[in-house]
Design a protein around this motif. Structure first.
Motif, PDB file in Angstrom:
ATOM      1  N   HIS A   1     -24.462  42.457  22.680  1.00 40.69           N
ATOM      2  CA  HIS A   1     -25.058  41.852  23.872  1.00 40.69           C
ATOM      3  C   HIS A   1     -25.452  42.946  24.852  1.00 40.69           C
ATOM      4  N   ARG A   2     -26.196  42.567  25.857  1.00 43.06           N
ATOM      5  CA  ARG A   2     -26.573  43.493  26.922  1.00 43.06           C
ATOM      6  C   ARG A   2     -25.327  43.893  27.705  1.00 43.06           C
ATOM      7  N   SER A   3     -25.295  45.114  28.202  1.00 39.61           N
ATOM      8  CA  SER A   3     -24.162  45.553  29.000  1.00 39.61           C
ATOM      9  C   SER A   3     -24.025  44.689  30.247  1.00 39.61           C
ATOM     10  N   ARG A   4     -22.818  44.564  30.741  1.00 43.88           N
ATOM     11  CA  ARG A   4     -22.588  43.780  31.958  1.00 43.88           C
ATOM     12  C   ARG A   4     -23.382  44.382  33.110  1.00 43.88           C
ATOM     13  N   ASP A   5     -24.016  43.497  33.891  1.00 41.13           N
ATOM     14  CA  ASP A   5     -24.838  43.948  35.005  1.00 41.13           C
ATOM     15  C   ASP A   5     -24.903  42.843  36.050  1.00 41.13           C
ATOM     16  N   ASP A   6     -25.865  42.935  36.971  1.00 42.85           N
ATOM     17  CA  ASP A   6     -25.962  41.960  38.054  1.00 42.85           C
ATOM     18  C   ASP A   6     -26.677  40.679  37.643  1.00 42.85           C
ATOM     19  N   VAL A   7     -27.304  40.680  36.467  1.00 43.61           N
ATOM     20  CA  VAL A   7     -27.965  39.464  35.987  1.00 43.61           C
ATOM     21  C   VAL A   7     -26.879  38.531  35.449  1.00 43.61           C
ATOM     22  N   ARG A   8     -26.921  37.272  35.864  1.00 43.67           N
ATOM     23  CA  ARG A   8     -25.789  36.379  35.643  1.00 43.67           C
ATOM     24  C   ARG A   8     -25.577  35.959  34.193  1.00 43.67           C
ATOM     25  N   ILE A   9     -26.642  35.820  33.411  1.00 42.86           N
ATOM     26  CA  ILE A   9     -26.467  35.272  32.066  1.00 42.86           C
ATOM     27  C   ILE A   9     -26.922  36.253  30.990  1.00 42.86           C
ATOM     28  N   HIS A  10     -26.361  36.081  29.799  1.00 41.80           N
ATOM     29  CA  HIS A  10     -26.600  36.974  28.673  1.00 41.80           C
ATOM     30  C   HIS A  10     -26.900  36.164  27.414  1.00 41.80           C
ATOM     31  N   VAL A  11     -27.518  36.843  26.458  1.00 47.29           N
ATOM     32  CA  VAL A  11     -27.600  36.360  25.086  1.00 47.29           C
ATOM     33  C   VAL A  11     -26.614  37.184  24.274  1.00 47.29           C
ATOM     34  N   ALA A  12     -25.883  36.533  23.385  1.00 46.75           N
ATOM     35  CA  ALA A  12     -24.882  37.229  22.565  1.00 46.75           C
ATOM     36  C   ALA A  12     -25.106  36.916  21.098  1.00 46.75           C
ATOM     37  N   LEU A  13     -24.920  37.920  20.271  1.00 47.05           N
ATOM     38  CA  LEU A  13     -25.055  37.786  18.825  1.00 47.05           C
ATOM     39  C   LEU A  13     -23.749  38.253  18.196  1.00 47.05           C
ATOM     40  N   MET A  14     -23.107  37.372  17.418  1.00 48.74           N
ATOM     41  CA  MET A  14     -21.848  37.681  16.761  1.00 48.74           C
ATOM     42  C   MET A  14     -22.080  37.694  15.251  1.00 48.74           C
ATOM     43  N   ILE A  15     -21.760  38.810  14.604  1.00 48.24           N
ATOM     44  CA  ILE A  15     -22.027  38.994  13.175  1.00 48.24           C
ATOM     45  C   ILE A  15     -20.710  39.248  12.455  1.00 48.24           C
ATOM     46  N   SER A  16     -20.484  38.502  11.393  1.00 48.62           N
ATOM     47  CA  SER A  16     -19.243  38.638  10.647  1.00 48.62           C
ATOM     48  C   SER A  16     -19.049  40.066  10.150  1.00 48.62           C
ATOM     49  N   ASP A  17     -17.799  40.517  10.188  1.00 46.03           N
ATOM     50  CA  ASP A  17     -17.470  41.861   9.694  1.00 46.03           C
ATOM     51  C   ASP A  17     -17.740  42.004   8.199  1.00 46.03           C
ATOM     52  N   GLU A  18     -17.998  40.884   7.512  1.00 50.34           N
ATOM     53  CA  GLU A  18     -18.309  40.948   6.083  1.00 50.34           C
ATOM     54  C   GLU A  18     -19.689  41.550   5.820  1.00 50.34           C
ATOM     55  N   HIS A  19     -20.515  41.640   6.865  1.00 47.74           N
ATOM     56  CA  HIS A  19     -21.868  42.171   6.719  1.00 47.74           C
ATOM     57  C   HIS A  19     -21.994  43.494   7.470  1.00 47.74           C
ATOM     58  N   GLN A  20     -22.663  44.439   6.878  1.00 44.44           N
ATOM     59  CA  GLN A  20     -22.857  45.744   7.504  1.00 44.44           C
ATOM     60  C   GLN A  20     -24.010  45.684   8.491  1.00 44.44           C
ATOM     61  N   VAL A  21     -23.765  46.124   9.719  1.00 44.92           N
ATOM     62  CA  VAL A  21     -24.811  46.209  10.735  1.00 44.92           C
ATOM     63  C   VAL A  21     -25.448  47.588  10.651  1.00 44.92           C
ATOM     64  N   VAL A  22     -26.745  47.606  10.322  1.00 48.89           N
ATOM     65  CA  VAL A  22     -27.470  48.853  10.110  1.00 48.89           C
ATOM     66  C   VAL A  22     -28.059  49.388  11.416  1.00 48.89           C
ATOM     67  N   ALA A  23     -28.566  48.479  12.256  1.00 46.78           N
ATOM     68  CA  ALA A  23     -29.171  48.861  13.536  1.00 46.78           C
ATOM     69  C   ALA A  23     -29.097  47.665  14.470  1.00 46.78           C
ATOM     70  N   ARG A  24     -29.188  47.916  15.777  1.00 46.28           N
ATOM     71  CA  ARG A  24     -29.133  46.825  16.745  1.00 46.28           C
ATOM     72  C   ARG A  24     -29.818  47.246  18.040  1.00 46.28           C
ATOM     73  N   ASN A  25     -30.235  46.256  18.820  1.00 41.52           N
ATOM     74  CA  ASN A  25     -30.879  46.553  20.097  1.00 41.52           C
ATOM     75  C   ASN A  25     -30.951  45.278  20.923  1.00 41.52           C
ATOM     76  N   VAL A  26     -31.262  45.430  22.196  1.00 35.59           N
ATOM     77  CA  VAL A  26     -31.453  44.315  23.114  1.00 35.59           C
ATOM     78  C   VAL A  26     -32.738  44.561  23.888  1.00 35.59           C
ATOM     79  N   PHE A  27     -33.597  43.538  23.941  1.00 38.30           N
ATOM     80  CA  PHE A  27     -34.851  43.612  24.698  1.00 38.30           C
ATOM     81  C   PHE A  27     -34.805  42.543  25.781  1.00 38.30           C
ATOM     82  N   THR A  28     -34.999  42.982  27.030  1.00 33.94           N
ATOM     83  CA  THR A  28     -34.781  42.106  28.175  1.00 33.94           C
ATOM     84  C   THR A  28     -35.964  42.154  29.126  1.00 33.94           C
ATOM     85  N   SER A  29     -36.315  40.988  29.664  1.00 32.28           N
ATOM     86  CA  SER A  29     -37.337  40.890  30.701  1.00 32.28           C
ATOM     87  C   SER A  29     -36.726  40.172  31.899  1.00 32.28           C
ATOM     88  N   ILE A  30     -36.792  40.809  33.072  1.00 34.68           N
ATOM     89  CA  ILE A  30     -36.220  40.252  34.292  1.00 34.68           C
ATOM     90  C   ILE A  30     -37.340  39.763  35.212  1.00 34.68           C
TER      91      ILE A  30
END
Length: 277
Positions: free
Chosen positions: A63-92
């Motif tokens: 998820h996006r780092s904690r900041d002054d924007v009140r709400i977030h999007v979160a993605l939870m991925i089981s440890d059974e799967h390897q995460v190769v890359a990740r990112n967050v794209f945000t528009s305020i």
């Protein structure tokens, strides 16, 4: 692979009542222990509890780092799967500092060696440019192979609303034309399956605001169902959950085509073996 996409309607943990709702909501979101859980409208106060829930139940949280924007999007991925890359794209929204749109995305490798990207979306803009960012990320890390879902705040039912027509069929046509995504949500252009509002407020002209799209996953068949939250002593959300199942195709001629879906509306059971502290 099972994926759950759900708008939690401002999931919080600011007081005892909110924490009780958090426990019930996460029990619903994680029912059946899916491989991926995508949540939107998660408040800052809930992130610490979500971190702990992910650790306790074998998920990696993005998820996006904690900041002054009140709400977030979160993605939870089981440890059974390897995460190769990740990112967050945000528009305020510059006018008031609120979240306009956000995509949380991760490239994963499943147990069979298939590599593709999974993205979680929340949108409140007329055209979310973060969708293009998500496709660019996918092109770099998984050769354009993508499953993306969440609250797009778009519905074909809006075609007859002059003020909101830009969020109707024209938006879906643009997604298909510009990004090459194929919708696998239940229903059709003529017969959408409403995902909001559900529950006590369902009489307020329900619409299908939540959607799932795929691209490049030719070796998978896809099934998507709309799951209505159970009636609890605390309200879970006014959005339905989209449960999406990806299955590797059987040998040639024995399976359906990519984008094959089942339109299913389920009033789910409130039972869950999961818990949150």
């Amino acid at each position: 692979m099972d994926l759950h996409f759900w708008n939690t309607d401002r999931l919080s943990a600011c007081d005892a009542k909110a924490r009780r709702r958090f426990v019930r909501a996460m029990g619903f979101a994680a029912s059946g222990h899916p491989d991926v859980i995508r949540l939107s409208e998660v408040s800052n106060t809930a992130l610490k509890h979500l971190d702990r829930f992910a650790d306790d139940h074998g998920y990696r949280l993005v998820h996006r780092s904690r900041d002054d924007v009140r709400i977030h999007v979160a993605l939870m991925i089981s440890d059974e799967h390897q995460v190769v890359a990740r990112n967050v794209f945000t528009s305020i929204d510059e006018s008031d500092g609120t979240l306009d749109s956000e995509v949380v995305i991760a490239t994963v490798e499943d147990g069979t060696g298939s590599i593709f990207s999974i993205a979680a979306v929340y949108n409140y803009s007329s055209w979310p440019h973060v969708l293009t960012d998500a496709q660019d990320f996918t092109d770099r890390h998984s050769e354009g192979r993508l499953v993306i879902g969440g609250d797009f705040n778009m519905a074909r039912m809006l075609d007859d609303d002059k003020e909101l027509q830009h969020l109707g069929s024209v938006a879906f046509d643009r997604i298909n034309h510009d990004l090459g995504w194929v919708e696998v949500s239940p229903g059709s252009a003529e017969d959408e399956v409403p995902t909001w509002p559900v529950g006590p407020s369902a009489g307020n002209r329900p619409r299908q605001l939540d959607h799932v799209f795929v691209k490049g996953l030719d070796e998978f068949s896809v099934e998507c169902s709309v799951i209505i939250p159970p009636e609890e002593d605390v309200r879970l959300s006014d959005h339905a959950l989209l449960r999406t199942h990806l299955a590797h195709r059987a040998p040639r001629h024995s399976g359906g085509e990519i984008g094959e879906t089942r339109a299913e509306v389920i009033r789910s059971s409130s039972r869950s073996v999961l818990s949150a502290r």
